[in-house]
Structures are given as structure tokens and as C-alpha cells.
Design an enzyme around this catalytic site. Sequence first.
Site, PDB file in Angstrom:
ATOM      1  CG  MET A   1      -1.907  -1.182   1.162  1.00 33.37           C
ATOM      2  SD  MET A   1      -3.413  -0.922   2.095  1.00 33.37           S
ATOM      3  CE  MET A   1      -2.776  -0.699   3.737  1.00 33.37           C
TER       4      MET A   1
ATOM      5  CE1 TYR B   1       5.103   8.561   3.942  1.00 34.99           C
ATOM      6  CE2 TYR B   1       5.344   7.210   5.900  1.00 34.99           C
ATOM      7  CZ  TYR B   1       5.487   8.416   5.256  1.00 34.99           C
ATOM      8  OH  TYR B   1       6.000   9.502   5.942  1.00 34.99           O
TER       9      TYR B   1
ATOM     10  CD  GLU C   1      15.709  -1.508   4.925  1.00 35.07           C
ATOM     11  OE1 GLU C   1      15.955  -2.668   4.543  1.00 35.07           O
ATOM     12  OE2 GLU C   1      15.971  -0.513   4.259  1.00 35.07           O
TER      13      GLU C   1
ATOM     14  CG  HIS D   1       6.863  -1.864   2.314  1.00 38.09           C
ATOM     15  ND1 HIS D   1       6.763  -0.759   3.125  1.00 38.09           N
ATOM     16  CD2 HIS D   1       5.633  -2.415   2.294  1.00 38.09           C
ATOM     17  CE1 HIS D   1       5.523  -0.648   3.575  1.00 38.09           C
ATOM     18  NE2 HIS D   1       4.805  -1.643   3.089  1.00 38.09           N
TER      19      HIS D   1
ATOM     20  N   GLY E   1       4.818 -10.283   3.928  1.00 38.84           N
ATOM     21  CA  GLY E   1       5.480 -10.268   5.228  1.00 38.84           C
ATOM     22  C   GLY E   1       4.711 -11.050   6.277  1.00 38.84           C
TER      23      GLY E   1
ATOM     24  CB  SER F   1       3.756  -0.459  10.838  1.00 41.20           C
ATOM     25  OG  SER F   1       2.505   0.026  10.389  1.00 41.20           O
TER      26      SER F   1
ATOM     27  NE  ARG G   1      -3.117   1.581   9.285  1.00 39.64           N
ATOM     28  CZ  ARG G   1      -3.520   0.564   8.515  1.00 39.64           C
ATOM     29  NH1 ARG G   1      -2.882  -0.589   8.538  1.00 39.64           N
ATOM     30  NH2 ARG G   1      -4.573   0.708   7.728  1.00 39.64           N
TER      31      ARG G   1
END
Length: 287
Positions: free
Chosen positions: A33, A35, A38, A40, A150, A188, A190
Site C-alpha cells: 500500500m 509509504y 525496510e 517492504h 510479510g 509499519s 502507520r
Amino acid sequence: MSAMLRIQSPQSMQELGLAWRGQGLRVGLVPTMGYWHEGHLSLMRWARERCDMLVASIFVNPTQFGPGEDLENYPSDIERDSLLAEKCGVNALFTPQRDSMYLPGHGTWVTVPELTKNLCGRSRPEHFKGVATVVCKLFNLVQPTFAAFGEKDWQQLAVIRKMTRELDMPVRVEGRPIVREADGLAMSSRNVYLTPGERADAPHIQKGLCLLEGMIRAGERDCAVLRLAVQEYYAVHIPSGNLDYLELVDPDTIETVERASSDILAAVALRLGKARLIDNKRITIEK
Ligand code: AMP
């Protein structure tokens, strides 16, 4: 190496995926999604080594957000992600628009009810229906040989594995370990919502799971006792946190277990300020 392609149109993505597969190339997919952090990037680097053509997707999928969730505020920086993608050797960055992924009247859904009654499925009832559907669409558009996910989203991974297996999708699903900050907080997108004070408390989420593992190693098997100890730990160390769930489940079926007698997954979701953070720990018990 030719320049990275940026693709918005689902149809163009599918034409490219089909052409690559037609040439016998191995296509790797990392759905995200955006943004990126590490976590990702670790998926992309891992996938890069195992495929000929690497596709990363960025799509903030509206159907996996519930009412009142952070769909409209979800952090985004496509230009930064795009630079990172190039550095990771991504061949095609797929960034579809919402209305091209869901045409008016969209009414076909993939659901995996058995695995989604517990954990995040309980607090976010429509979430996994949106996830399974969009991942199915991404598989059909990208035509990947494999896709990397993940283990931070353990339940999501279990849902995608089951969907892929039971619907005979010709895609290998690969799960990769959780990437953490130096202090143990699971990375995250978030985490950016956290205030400095909340950020300072957040590493205790993982520490609570480590406490639980320590108790199991010391011989405690009663899940009610284990859960209570971690709940108390969170109440002391993350006083402003609001525990959504702390569960001990079978890692494959995601069903609650009463006694920790074989492999288990300790999974937590905790609201901290504007963020809802999840983490988990797999604990293997020698018989
Ligand atoms: P998201 O952008 O949050 O939807 O995540 C995209 C992919 O990255 C999913 O497969 C996630 O499980 C994975 N991911 C997110 N955070 C982490 C992390 N800290 N470590 C490893 N993988 C992660």
C-alpha cells in the site's frame, strides 16, 4: 538494465505480465500500500534475487478499510517509493487508480471465512474480503510466478495461501520474516502516526510477546495465564494503549488454543493514539 516502467492501467499491466510469462520469464510480485520502509524493501530485495522481472504494486485498497478507519489519511509518498523501487531493481511499478480497479457495480468477492473469524478478522469484519479480492485481482493482472508477503500480517498470509491453494492459482506464495526497528518495534507505515511519547512506549508491544515466550520456555502452558501476564505488562508499560486483542492461536488454522502444547502464534493488535499496530511471534514448543 532498462529504466523502470510506471504503469497505472490494469490492462497494460496484464498485457505486460502475460507477455513476460509468454517469454518464459519468472515474474516476482510484491504487493503493497506504499509509504515504504525496510520491511517492504526486504521483500523486494528478496524477490529481486529470485525472478527475471520484478513488479511492485502500490494500491491503497479501499475495500479492505472499514468505516472510520484511516483510508483517506493513509500515508503516501509515491515519488519517494518510486526512487526506492528503482534502487531495488524493480522493473515495473504498478500504481493503479481506485476507480480502475473497482468499476461501478463491482460485485465479485473472494472470502476465506474459516481463517478470518479470529484476530483482525474479528475487529475488522470486511477487511480480509477486501484483501483476498484485491490480491486475486493483482495476481490476475501481474501474472506472477511468485508473490512475497510479510509475516507481520500473519493472518493475511494464511488467508492468501489458502485462497491460492483452494482456487488453484498458479502463484507461489512466499512469507518473509518481520523487519523491526532497532528497539524491536515492527516496522509499519502507520508508525508515522505515533507521537514521540507513543513511539517510546511502542517497543513494549514486542517485549510483551517476548515475556510470553519466556513464560512458555519456563513451562507455563495455560494460555489464560499467559494472556493475563501480557495484558498486565501492557497496562503498565503502554498505559495509553488500548488492547484490541492478544490471542494465542494455531499458526495454520488461526483458531484459539487453550493450552500451549505445540507450535503457537502469539498475536497482538493494540491501538496507540491514531495508530492500530499489530505484531506477532511464532513460538515452537519442543514436545
Ligand atoms: P502494506 O503496505 O502494509 O500492505 O504491506 C505490504 C507488504 O509488506 C505485506 O506483505 C506486509 O506483510 C509486508 N510488511 C509490512 N511491514 C512489514 C515488516 N515490518 N516486516 C516484513 N514485512 C512487512
